[in-house]
Enzyme design. Structure first.
Site, PDB file in Angstrom:
ATOM      1  N   GLU A 139     -10.914   1.688  -3.655  1.00 45.88           N
ATOM      2  CA  GLU A 139     -10.401   1.993  -2.319  1.00 45.88           C
ATOM      3  C   GLU A 139      -9.086   2.752  -2.487  1.00 45.88           C
ATOM      4  O   GLU A 139      -8.755   3.229  -3.568  1.00 45.88           O
ATOM      5  CB  GLU A 139     -10.191   0.697  -1.523  1.00 45.88           C
ATOM      6  CG  GLU A 139      -9.283  -0.310  -2.218  1.00 45.88           C
ATOM      7  CD  GLU A 139      -9.224  -1.658  -1.545  1.00 45.88           C
ATOM      8  OE1 GLU A 139      -9.800  -1.825  -0.460  1.00 45.88           O
ATOM      9  OE2 GLU A 139      -8.603  -2.578  -2.115  1.00 45.88           O
TER      10      GLU A 139
ATOM     11  N   ASP B  65       0.826  -1.213   0.000  1.00 46.29           N
ATOM     12  CA  ASP B  65       0.000   0.000   0.000  1.00 46.29           C
ATOM     13  C   ASP B  65       0.860   1.262   0.000  1.00 46.29           C
ATOM     14  O   ASP B  65       0.665   2.165   0.821  1.00 46.29           O
ATOM     15  CB  ASP B  65      -0.927   0.009   1.217  1.00 46.29           C
ATOM     16  CG  ASP B  65      -1.697  -1.294   1.369  1.00 46.29           C
ATOM     17  OD1 ASP B  65      -2.215  -1.779   0.357  1.00 46.29           O
ATOM     18  OD2 ASP B  65      -1.774  -1.815   2.491  1.00 46.29           O
TER      19      ASP B  65
END
Length: 529
Positions: free
Chosen positions: A192, A26
């Protein structure tokens, strides 16, 4: 001795992907002057939120952590899959901001003037479960905003992005929380990880969609901060072997080039970091290289290095540790929040002593608090630890560990009258009401004391049969021991299986069961090759 693990810089003006073959999942990144700073998620491992630094987007080093400890008391024990999820990093008016979600606790902010130094104690700026993947944004008029996704497991729905006003100093949010995009209403399911920018009068939200392993990169744009937003897919896997190329950061260079850092999920090794060229067409980005006139790009595997106006040395994150410093190296993390007395580092002696920390009798190795672990650094590698167990006390067990959903270890256990070499194998289960693990301990042979060499080997072993992508690698993990450092005896081997949303890690441990205090295990080196 150790050698380079994974070098992305080809030394001829080009680089190869991934630029980091390690689980810096991420990722988000920024440029400040001629310095690049990257941040990544860390879940329940501490210290948390690694900060990586680069001068050229290809060669990276871990230089710091935002958090010495994960907020909230419950992280004194490992809670796999919880903790610190996808963060963002931003720079505004002389201050660095690290914004990160804890899906059960809220959205937190930490700041610093010096990213190589101490970060502030994090503040929970939006308490409560459900929001994830936050990114702050400051507009030209001085107003600030926070965009975030949601976790269905905590809030009951997914694929929605929200926007809310934020105090300009980053200490809180206020006003109405506005739904600015709903991926359930179009073909952007599981959208997301939003990252927000502004260019040519447009507000842009870069957001991955389609899921971690097989998704793509979507970009939203609007002339109004609260929308409505139109969208376009700007990067797909295409003909490349890079599955799920998405979630990351748009950065530029001092020479005016645009680049995009993102991850690829390769199962056991976790989410590895790629670098893609980025161009613009009609105020829409194209990430990677566009083929056949497509309006989206595909990942490159080799490309000309970014033009950053200078040339910098080749490097990679640290792995091998000779324990010649009085503090732990930045490659190391604990399985949970740590205590100061868990280790003693003696740089002059060149040894690290691990205290055998008290462990509940039925607790499996995967849930031991003081596993000292680091990320896999390459597709294949070998790591040898030279350890000594003469200071173990009755009830102590210490050795090396492989930490994933399937886990294992090779250890020395001290009983009342002898020491024994043991093999440990186990598996974690997260598909029940309460996560649990089962393990098996096999006694191999008596150990007379002195030094013991413990080897950890990762080898490619074909591809996964039931994976979403045909390129998903399968690795064989073999753990062995030797009394002389030359002749090794295999203790245990098993197929790789990633951790709970993290890559497999390997390292060392020492724990104590039963009454009384524990002793120490020591390590002279931990060498990768």
């Amino acid at each position: 001795m150790s050698k380079e693990m994974w070098i992305a810089d080809l030394g001829n003006g080009k680089y190869r992907n991934p630029v980091l073959y390690a689980d810096y999942s991420d990722p988000d990144a920024i440029r400040v002057g001629d310095d690049y700073f990257m941040i990544a998620s860390s879940f329940c491992n501490a210290p948390a939120l690694p900060i990586l630094h680069s001068k050229d987007l290809v060669n990276w080093k871990v230089v710091n952590y935002v958090l010495d400890r994960i907020p909230e008391h419950r992280y004194q024990n490992p809670i796999h899959g919880c903790g610190v999820w996808a963060p963002s990093i931003r720079y505004h008016e002389g201050t660095f901001f690290a914004c990160f979600p804890m899906p059960d606790e809220g959205i937190y902010m930490s700041t610093t003037k010096d990213p190589f130094g101490k970060w502030s104690e994090p503040v929970n700026i939006r308490p409560g479960a459900g929001w994830i993947d936050p990114c702050p944004f400051w507009d030209e008029d001085g107003k600030a905003y926070l965009v975030a996704g949601v976790a269905k497991s905590r809030i009951g729905y997914k694929s929605v992005l929200h926007m809310v006003e934020m105090k300009p100093d980053g200490t809180g949010v206020f006003g109405e929380e506005v739904k600015v995009f709903d991926g359930n209403e179009n073909d952007q399911i599981t959208i997301e990880g939003p990252k927000m920018y502004k260019r040519n009068g447009y507000y842009y939200i870069f957001a991955p969609a389609g899921g971690v392993k097989m998704g793509w990169q979507t970009v939203l744009r609007s002339k109004n901060v609260f929308g409505p937003y139109e969208y376009k897919v700007v990067m797909r896997q295409g003909d490349s072997p890079v599955n799920g190329p998405h979630q990351g950061a748009w950065v530029d260079t001092v020479t005016g080039q645009d680049w995009f850092l993102h991850f690829q999920d390769v199962y056991a090794a976790g989410r590895i970091t790629h670098l893609q060229p980025m161009t613009w067409k009609n105020d829409w980005p194209i990430i990677g290289v566009s083929k056949d006139g497509n309006e989206y790009g595909e990942p490159v595997m080799e490309y000309t290095k970014p033009d950053v106006g200078a040339t910098y040395p080749v490097c990679e994150p640290d792995t091998t540790d000779e324990f010649d410093h009085d503090e732990l190296g930045l490659q190391w993390q604990w399985n949970a929040n740590s205590e100061p007395d868990w280790y003693q580092a003696d740089g002059k002696a060149g040894k690290l002593k691990l205290r055998a920390v008290e462990k509940a009798e039925q607790r499996p190795l995967s849930d031991v608090r003081n596993l000292l672990i680091q990320k896999w650094p390459a597709p294949e590698f070998t790591c040898v630890a030279k350890m000594n167990f003469d200071e173990l006390l009755q009830g102590d067990t210490a050795g090396i560990v492989s930490m994933g959903v399937t886990f294992g270890g090779v250890a020395v256990a001290k009983t009342e009258d002898r020491m024994v070499v043991e093999a440990i194998t186990g598996k974690q289960y997260f598909d029940k009401d309460v996560a649990y693990a089962e393990q098996k301990v096999t006694r191999l042979e008596d150990f007379k004391g002195g030094d013991l060499y413990l080897k950890y080997q990762v080898e490619k072993n074909g591809f996964r049969e039931k994976a979403e992508t045909e390129h998903a690698p399968l690795e064989k993990i073999t753990m062995s021991y030797s009394f002389d450092g030359i002749h090794f005896q295999e203790a245990v081997s098993f197929d790789s299986e990633a951790g709970r949303w993290v890559g497999v890690k390997n390292g060392m441990f020492a724990y104590h069961e039963g009454a009384g205090e524990g002793g120490f295990a020591s390590a002279e080196y931990f060498r990768y090759q």
